[in-house]
Structure formats: structure tokens, C-alpha cells
Design a protein around this motif. Structure first.
Motif, PDB file in Angstrom:
ATOM      1  N   PRO A  80       0.852  -1.362   0.014  1.00 32.22           N
ATOM      2  CA  PRO A  80      -0.014   0.060  -0.005  1.00 32.22           C
ATOM      3  C   PRO A  80       0.680   1.064   0.069  1.00 32.22           C
ATOM      4  O   PRO A  80       0.600   2.295  -0.742  1.00 32.22           O
ATOM      5  CB  PRO A  80      -0.757  -0.047   1.118  1.00 32.22           C
ATOM      6  CG  PRO A  80      -0.947  -1.667   1.442  1.00 32.22           C
ATOM      7  CD  PRO A  80       0.244  -2.375   1.142  1.00 32.22           C
ATOM      8  N   ALA A  81       2.028   1.429   0.671  1.00 35.79           N
ATOM      9  CA  ALA A  81       2.717   2.634   0.796  1.00 35.79           C
ATOM     10  C   ALA A  81       3.461   3.048  -0.526  1.00 35.79           C
ATOM     11  O   ALA A  81       3.633   4.058  -0.844  1.00 35.79           O
ATOM     12  CB  ALA A  81       3.812   2.462   1.943  1.00 35.79           C
ATOM     13  N   HIS A 125      -1.540  14.808   0.548  1.00 39.19           N
ATOM     14  CA  HIS A 125      -2.486  13.845   1.258  1.00 39.19           C
ATOM     15  C   HIS A 125      -1.980  12.391   0.830  1.00 39.19           C
ATOM     16  O   HIS A 125      -2.912  11.466   0.630  1.00 39.19           O
ATOM     17  CB  HIS A 125      -3.950  14.019   0.599  1.00 39.19           C
ATOM     18  CG  HIS A 125      -4.444  15.608   0.880  1.00 39.19           C
ATOM     19  ND1 HIS A 125      -4.931  15.940   2.274  1.00 39.19           N
ATOM     20  CD2 HIS A 125      -4.550  16.553   0.081  1.00 39.19           C
ATOM     21  CE1 HIS A 125      -5.240  17.115   2.083  1.00 39.19           C
ATOM     22  NE2 HIS A 125      -4.764  17.495   1.149  1.00 39.19           N
ATOM     23  N   TYR A 126      -0.845  11.965   1.072  1.00 37.56           N
ATOM     24  CA  TYR A 126      -0.236  10.711   0.935  1.00 37.56           C
ATOM     25  C   TYR A 126      -1.154   9.591   1.767  1.00 37.56           C
ATOM     26  O   TYR A 126      -1.170   8.565   1.373  1.00 37.56           O
ATOM     27  CB  TYR A 126       1.339  10.636   1.125  1.00 37.56           C
ATOM     28  CG  TYR A 126       1.934   9.692   1.222  1.00 37.56           C
ATOM     29  CD1 TYR A 126       2.004   8.760   0.074  1.00 37.56           C
ATOM     30  CD2 TYR A 126       2.293   8.933   2.700  1.00 37.56           C
ATOM     31  CE1 TYR A 126       2.805   7.549   0.517  1.00 37.56           C
ATOM     32  CE2 TYR A 126       2.939   7.843   2.839  1.00 37.56           C
ATOM     33  CZ  TYR A 126       3.164   7.073   1.542  1.00 37.56           C
ATOM     34  OH  TYR A 126       4.032   5.864   1.723  1.00 37.56           O
ATOM     35  N   THR A 127      -1.165  10.194   3.229  1.00 36.43           N
ATOM     36  CA  THR A 127      -1.876   9.229   3.995  1.00 36.43           C
ATOM     37  C   THR A 127      -3.188   8.825   3.534  1.00 36.43           C
ATOM     38  O   THR A 127      -3.554   7.456   3.927  1.00 36.43           O
ATOM     39  CB  THR A 127      -1.982   9.879   5.637  1.00 36.43           C
ATOM     40  OG1 THR A 127      -2.603  10.926   5.420  1.00 36.43           O
ATOM     41  CG2 THR A 127      -0.707   9.877   6.009  1.00 36.43           C
ATOM     42  N   ASP A 128      -4.004   9.671   2.866  1.00 38.68           N
ATOM     43  CA  ASP A 128      -5.143   9.347   2.292  1.00 38.68           C
ATOM     44  C   ASP A 128      -5.104   8.142   1.324  1.00 38.68           C
ATOM     45  O   ASP A 128      -5.831   7.076   1.482  1.00 38.68           O
ATOM     46  CB  ASP A 128      -5.957  10.323   1.649  1.00 38.68           C
ATOM     47  CG  ASP A 128      -6.506  11.398   2.839  1.00 38.68           C
ATOM     48  OD1 ASP A 128      -6.633  11.057   4.022  1.00 38.68           O
ATOM     49  OD2 ASP A 128      -6.784  12.591   2.576  1.00 38.68           O
ATOM     50  N   ALA A 129      -4.120   8.340   0.475  1.00 40.47           N
ATOM     51  CA  ALA A 129      -3.861   7.210  -0.664  1.00 40.47           C
ATOM     52  C   ALA A 129      -3.578   5.885   0.039  1.00 40.47           C
ATOM     53  O   ALA A 129      -3.865   4.676  -0.284  1.00 40.47           O
ATOM     54  CB  ALA A 129      -2.860   7.603  -1.464  1.00 40.47           C
ATOM     55  N   LYS A 174      -4.426   4.678   2.844  1.00 43.47           N
ATOM     56  CA  LYS A 174      -5.329   4.135   3.409  1.00 43.47           C
ATOM     57  C   LYS A 174      -6.144   3.430   2.498  1.00 43.47           C
ATOM     58  O   LYS A 174      -6.735   2.410   2.777  1.00 43.47           O
ATOM     59  CB  LYS A 174      -6.098   5.260   4.399  1.00 43.47           C
ATOM     60  CG  LYS A 174      -7.534   4.732   5.016  1.00 43.47           C
ATOM     61  CD  LYS A 174      -7.363   3.639   6.067  1.00 43.47           C
ATOM     62  CE  LYS A 174      -8.768   3.327   6.642  1.00 43.47           C
ATOM     63  NZ  LYS A 174      -9.632   2.744   5.974  1.00 43.47           N
ATOM     64  N   LEU A 175      -6.621   4.134   1.337  1.00 44.59           N
ATOM     65  CA  LEU A 175      -7.278   3.543   0.382  1.00 44.59           C
ATOM     66  C   LEU A 175      -6.600   2.225  -0.171  1.00 44.59           C
ATOM     67  O   LEU A 175      -7.422   1.038  -0.463  1.00 44.59           O
ATOM     68  CB  LEU A 175      -7.124   4.506  -0.985  1.00 44.59           C
ATOM     69  CG  LEU A 175      -8.206   4.051  -2.068  1.00 44.59           C
ATOM     70  CD1 LEU A 175      -8.902   5.160  -2.563  1.00 44.59           C
ATOM     71  CD2 LEU A 175      -7.438   3.231  -3.044  1.00 44.59           C
ATOM     72  N   PHE A 176      -5.413   2.244  -0.413  1.00 48.23           N
ATOM     73  CA  PHE A 176      -4.787   0.948  -0.697  1.00 48.23           C
ATOM     74  C   PHE A 176      -4.493  -0.231   0.138  1.00 48.23           C
ATOM     75  O   PHE A 176      -4.618  -1.272  -0.134  1.00 48.23           O
ATOM     76  CB  PHE A 176      -3.237   1.290  -1.344  1.00 48.23           C
ATOM     77  CG  PHE A 176      -3.292   1.961  -2.815  1.00 48.23           C
ATOM     78  CD1 PHE A 176      -3.711   1.392  -3.853  1.00 48.23           C
ATOM     79  CD2 PHE A 176      -2.702   3.306  -2.975  1.00 48.23           C
ATOM     80  CE1 PHE A 176      -3.920   1.988  -5.251  1.00 48.23           C
ATOM     81  CE2 PHE A 176      -2.937   3.701  -4.167  1.00 48.23           C
ATOM     82  CZ  PHE A 176      -3.455   3.170  -5.069  1.00 48.23           C
ATOM     83  N   GLN A 177      -4.439   0.410   1.400  1.00 45.79           N
ATOM     84  CA  GLN A 177      -4.684  -0.692   2.638  1.00 45.79           C
ATOM     85  C   GLN A 177      -6.105  -1.412   2.546  1.00 45.79           C
ATOM     86  O   GLN A 177      -6.161  -2.624   2.765  1.00 45.79           O
ATOM     87  CB  GLN A 177      -4.237   0.097   3.950  1.00 45.79           C
ATOM     88  CG  GLN A 177      -2.934   0.284   4.244  1.00 45.79           C
ATOM     89  CD  GLN A 177      -2.796   1.174   5.440  1.00 45.79           C
ATOM     90  OE1 GLN A 177      -3.579   1.733   6.118  1.00 45.79           O
ATOM     91  NE2 GLN A 177      -1.614   1.047   6.250  1.00 45.79           N
TER      92      GLN A 177
END
Length: 222
Positions: free
Chosen positions: A13-14, A27-31, A33-36
Motif C-alpha cells: 500500500p505505501a 494527502h499521501y496518508t489518504d492514498a 489508507k485507500l490501498f490498505q
């Protein structure tokens, strides 16, 4: 071994959040979360499929090019004695258990099953060992919009090719917009206030600000 196995050729995900343009760097953390969430869904599908599953994450993939790494993954699974491999990724929101089951059932009478993606690639590739030609496979136009047509052309020269319905995988913001109506958790994330504002701001800047003078508004046509 005649029972198909599932091969998940995946990016962490990262890594996907860094590699794919979704909400912008701020908004890297949003992305992530989506891939997680997508990854967890893929794990659930694999478990519910009842198929033996092999995971190939980015740090386990061997080879210089994508085609070489992907071919090596297939080669490794076939070398373990399995004769039918269903390959998917972990970035396909619309993928359901029914697609994997359909591919598995189709391999009882077909040698190749493809799941075309809306961007011209394939979200699912199911092969029997006899239809896997390593050199030709690794030299296909991977990660390009012509992949599905070239892959279909190659495999059709050996055998009949069965195709599933076309789905969308996640490569950019636009692909999120396409699938958001059918996937509630993407809709929630996509239209969170900060992500929506970021995207809207970027779009309007590109549309309204001329490149040669970003401080001057463009002329209006009436």
C-alpha cells in the motif's frame, strides 16, 4: 496438480500510494489508507476463494523489467508443480469472488482466461502451464494501454481465450471517480473534504491560469 492456484502479484500500500497519482503529495496518508483497504479486500477474496494462494510483493519480485518480474512469478509457481494459475493484483475495487470463481471454473475447459481492465490492461490473467511462453510473455507491452489486445493476440494464436467482464483498476484519480458509485468506502474517502478541495483547486488552476502568466486571468468568451 489440476486444481488452480491464486497468484497475487501485489505492490505494498505505501509503495502504491507513492507511485500512483491520487490526492497529491499533501494527502499521501489518504492514498495509503485507500490501498490498505483494497489490500484487505484482496486478502479476504483470496481466503474465501478456497484456493491455495501465493503472494508476490514488490520486495519479492525478481527481474529488471515488469515483464521479467511478472514472468518469473508465473515461472516460480509453475515450477512447484501447479498447472493452472490465476493471477490478480491488489488494486481492483470492483473485483469480486465471483470473478475468481468464474476464472477457476473456466480453466476446467479453457486454457486461458483474461479479465480486461478499462485502461487497456488486464486485472486477471489465468493461464495453464502449456500456454505460458516465458520469452514472449515478458516482452509484452506491460503497463501500456495496448497490453490486453497484444496479450489476447498472442494467446489466441495458441488456444481459445475466454474473457471476463471489463473492470477498473486504480491508477489515478480519474479511475477512482469511475468506480466511486459502486464502492461506498471509496466514495467516502474520495469526497472527504480535504481530498475534494485539493483536487478541485488543482483542476481550476490548470483550467483558468495561463502558463505564461499565472497571475493574469484568461479572457472570457460570451
Amino acid at each position: 496438480m489440476d486444481q488452480p492456484v491464486l497468484m497475487i502479484y501485489a505492490l505494498s500500500p505505501a509503495y502504491q500510494a507513492r507511485r500512483k497519482s491520487l490526492f497529491g503529495a499533501a494527502h499521501y496518508t489518504d492514498a495509503v489508507k485507500l490501498f490498505q483497504d483494497l489490500h484487505q479486500k484482496t486478502e479476504s477474496l483470496a481466503q474465501n476463494s478456497g484456493l491455495k494462494t501465493f503472494w508476490f510483493f514488490d520486495h519479492l519480485q525478481e527481474g529488471k523489467s515488469f515483464g521479467e518480474r511478472y514472468a518469473n512469478a508465473f515461472k516460480e509457481v509453475f515450477s512447484k508443480g501447479y498447472q493452472k494459475v490465476i493471477s490478480i493484483g491488489n488494486d481492483i475495487p470492483e473485483l469480486e469472488l465471483s470473478h475468481i470463481e468464474q476464472a477457476s471454473n473456466s480453466l476446467t475447459h479453457s486454457k486461458v482466461v483474461l479479465g480486461p481492465a478499462a485502461d487497456g490492461g488486464d486485472y486477471l490473467i489465468a493461464l495453464t502451464e502449456e500456454t505460458f511462453y516465458e520469452e514472449e510473455f515478458k516482452n509484452l507491452p506491460w503497463n501500456k494501454s495496448s497490453l490486453h489486445s497484444k496479450l489476447s493476440e498472442l494467446l489466441s494464436s495458441y488456444t481459445s481465450v475466454e474473457q471476463l467482464e471489463c473492470l477498473v483498476d486504480i491508477d489515478d484519480f480519474q479511475s477512482l471517480v469511475i468506480v466511486r458509485k459502486n464502492v461506498n468506502w471509496i466514495a467516502i474517502l474520495l469526497f472527504s473534504l480535504k481530498s475534494f478541495i485539493l483536487y478541485t483547486k488543482t483542476v481550476f488552476e490548470k483550467l483558468l491560469l495561463p502558463k505564461d502568466n499565472p497571475l493574469r486571468a484568461p479572457p472570457l468568451s460570451i
